[in-house]
Design an enzyme around this catalytic site. Structure first.
Site, mmCIF file in Angstrom:
data_model
loop_
_atom_site.group_PDB
_atom_site.id
_atom_site.type_symbol
_atom_site.label_atom_id
_atom_site.label_comp_id
_atom_site.label_asym_id
_atom_site.label_seq_id
_atom_site.Cartn_x
_atom_site.Cartn_y
_atom_site.Cartn_z
ATOM 1 N N TYR A 1 2.248 -4.975 7.371
ATOM 2 C CA TYR A 1 0.931 -5.481 7.495
ATOM 3 C C TYR A 1 0.932 -6.330 8.756
ATOM 4 O O TYR A 1 -0.366 -6.502 9.443
ATOM 5 C CB TYR A 1 -0.740 -5.325 6.466
ATOM 6 C CG TYR A 1 0.162 -6.119 5.671
ATOM 7 C CD1 TYR A 1 -0.546 -7.194 6.191
ATOM 8 C CD2 TYR A 1 0.534 -5.828 4.883
ATOM 9 C CE1 TYR A 1 -0.544 -8.348 4.985
ATOM 10 C CE2 TYR A 1 0.965 -6.773 3.201
ATOM 11 C CZ TYR A 1 0.505 -8.261 4.085
ATOM 12 O OH TYR A 1 0.364 -9.086 2.805
ATOM 13 N N HIS B 1 -3.258 -0.326 2.858
ATOM 14 C CA HIS B 1 -2.819 -1.457 1.914
ATOM 15 C C HIS B 1 -3.920 -1.050 0.826
ATOM 16 O O HIS B 1 -2.668 -1.492 -0.307
ATOM 17 C CB HIS B 1 -3.379 -2.806 2.684
ATOM 18 C CG HIS B 1 -3.448 -4.118 2.015
ATOM 19 N ND1 HIS B 1 -3.682 -4.332 1.446
ATOM 20 C CD2 HIS B 1 -2.342 -5.295 2.190
ATOM 21 C CE1 HIS B 1 -3.649 -5.479 0.717
ATOM 22 N NE2 HIS B 1 -2.790 -6.227 1.428
ATOM 23 N N HIS C 1 2.200 -0.691 -7.957
ATOM 24 C CA HIS C 1 2.385 -1.724 -9.199
ATOM 25 C C HIS C 1 1.504 -0.394 -10.247
ATOM 26 O O HIS C 1 1.835 -0.802 -11.508
ATOM 27 C CB HIS C 1 0.475 -2.453 -9.165
ATOM 28 C CG HIS C 1 1.650 -3.609 -7.660
ATOM 29 N ND1 HIS C 1 2.896 -4.187 -8.356
ATOM 30 C CD2 HIS C 1 0.999 -3.981 -6.413
ATOM 31 C CE1 HIS C 1 3.056 -5.180 -7.078
ATOM 32 N NE2 HIS C 1 1.914 -5.155 -6.150
ATOM 33 N N ASP D 1 8.719 -6.690 -4.275
ATOM 34 C CA ASP D 1 7.983 -7.153 -3.368
ATOM 35 C C ASP D 1 7.655 -8.673 -2.632
ATOM 36 O O ASP D 1 7.787 -8.503 -2.302
ATOM 37 C CB ASP D 1 6.416 -6.946 -4.786
ATOM 38 C CG ASP D 1 5.214 -7.208 -4.232
ATOM 39 O OD1 ASP D 1 4.981 -7.118 -3.206
ATOM 40 O OD2 ASP D 1 4.221 -6.858 -5.664
#
Length: 456
Positions: A122, A208, A272, A323
């Protein structure tokens, strides 16, 4: 096309069993034959010691977060205070420094046995939000970095439109946005076109989060994924505060909002899914949405422990990601799924080693748009990752003597440091624990110093 032959002392073969004396023949980037039960290496074969696995898939990565390791632990705080430090790194990167940082981060992944990365991207535009002359310059830097490090990449281009539910963008967040989903789609289409036909690159889509993409824009991103047949990833219920804000704003949980707007499905990965209700678990499972667990980041940020087994049993394949790169070690991610579940339930034995290896290999690759990777069989990508069974961590299990418990020894005892050889797409990128790019520690030191504006 010339062929290469590898002889594996032990190899993890479909349907999840360890075999001894396995010859793997490679032609170009693909496996052409797999023959178990060969007692001695054939003439000219490369010998791979220990247990050889298919390549590992890191299904969720933010490459620039690697610059934060070891520098965010000095004070108390939460995900939200950590995020401000992350934004500090994001402010200073440009295409050149991002290429340098990502190349080093991806090389570290290769050393850990990762042959494919899902890069959740992003950081699109210039520091004030102005697009570069090529609006996808930052994305191109990530693809180049992966190729130089020897990884395939699923570049998951993220739509990012708001600073929170009903909150305007602020500061560095302007780098992340295209203004609306339609303009995001125009830029993403150009990115797709640039890599049309590239076998080592998958251009996917990402929302996102429901914090950053209002519901009226979700269907545009989902339509892009459906039209191109590419992965769609989204951060989901990482913190309780996200759930609370979502219920207050939309009278629904993040999973319910995504379901109502057509985002969930077998191409989608919910990253997640830490704080999900029973209804959320059912929606994810019934839609066959993947769930990417990132335990080392979730514990580092004090996010919580997600119900991985319940989601898996409901129908969601589980994948793994590093991550924020607090740790780059998919063996640690895999065993943490089991060990965290033990902490949450006060019971042992939720996951078999084979299930966790599948999450790290075949399931992860499939979630990134590479369903023909993550398994040692003819026609699959020629990714071979060899793990020592005689290191100070793995010695004594008896696995090296005959294969008994080899998978368990790797999942529950090995670390990334035990990976000694990596073949990725037919190219050997790690030999005797050393990457073809050289000293990866030095690469990281230089790149991170540049990213943080620190002399090295």
């Amino acid at each position: 096309m010339s062929e290469l032959t590898y002889w594996c002392e032990l190899a993890w073969l479909p349907p999840g069993e360890v075999a001894a004396g396995v010859v793997v023949t490679v032609g170009g980037s693909r496996i052409t034959a797999v023959t178990p039960g060969v007692a001695e290496p054939p003439a000219g074969a490369v010998r791979l010691r220990g247990l050889t696995l298919p390549g590992l898939a890191n299904a969720h990565s933010h490459a620039f977060h690697r610059a934060l390791r070891g520098v965010t632990q000095a004070e108390k705080g939460s995900f939200w205070t950590w995020r401000e430090q992350m934004y500090g790194v994001a402010r200073g990167l440009d295409p050149d420094s991002y290429l340098q940082l990502a190349r080093a981060a991806f090389a570290e992944m290769a050393l850990a046995g990762i042959t494919c990365v899902g890069e959740f991207h992003y950081l699109h535009h210039g520091p004030d939000g102005t697009p570069y002359d090529d609006p996808n310059a930052m994305g191109h830097a990530l693809v180049a970095a992966a190729r130089e490090a020897g990884l395939r990449i699923a570049l998951l281009d993220a739509c990012y439109l708001s600073g929170g539910m009903g909150v305007a963008l602020d500061g560095v967040q302007h780098r992340f946005t295209d203004g609306d989903a339609e303009r995001w789609a125009v830029r993403a289409e150009a990115l797709c076109a640039a890599y049309d036909g590239a076998p080592d690159v998958e251009i996917g889509a990402a929302v996102h989060s429901v914090r950053a993409v209002p519901p009226e824009h979700l269907r545009t991103v989902a339509a892009f994924s459906h039209h191109h047949g590419v992965p769609l990833h989204v951060h989901v219920s990482e913190q309780r505060a996200e759930n609370t804000a979502c219920v207050e704003m939309y009278s629904a949980t993040p999973v319910q909002v995504l379901h109502e707007h057509g985002v969930l499905g077998p191409r989608t990965t919910a990253v997640h899914a830490t704080h999900v209700s029973e209804a959320d678990v059912s929606l994810l499972g019934q839609s066959a949405t993947y769930v990417c667990m990132c335990p080392t980041t979730e514990r580092d940020l004090a996010d919580g422990i997600g119900p991985a087994r319940a989601m898996f049993e409901a129908g969601s394949p589980i994948t793994l990601g590093s991550d924020s790169h607090a740790v780059v070690d998919l063996f640690e991610e895999a065993r943490a799924v089991e060990l965290d579940e033990r902490l949450a339930t006060e019971r042992r034995g939720h996951w078999r080693a084979a299930e966790l290896l599948t999450a790290a290999t075949a399931a992860g690759h499939a979630s990134l748009g590479f369903p023909d990777a993550g398994t040692l069989c003819p026609g699959a990508w020629a990714d071979l990752v060899s793990v020592r069974l005689d290191s100070v961590r793995t010695a004594g299990s008896g696995a090296s003597a005959g294969g008994l418990g080899a998978a368990e020894a790797v999942v529950f005892a090995a670390t990334a440091a035990d990976v000694h050889a990596v073949v990725s797409g037919g190219r050997q990128v790690v030999a005797e624990g050393r990457h073809v790019l050289g000293d990866v520690g030095t690469l990281l030191e230089t790149a991170i110093g540049a990213a943080r504006g620190v002399g090295v």
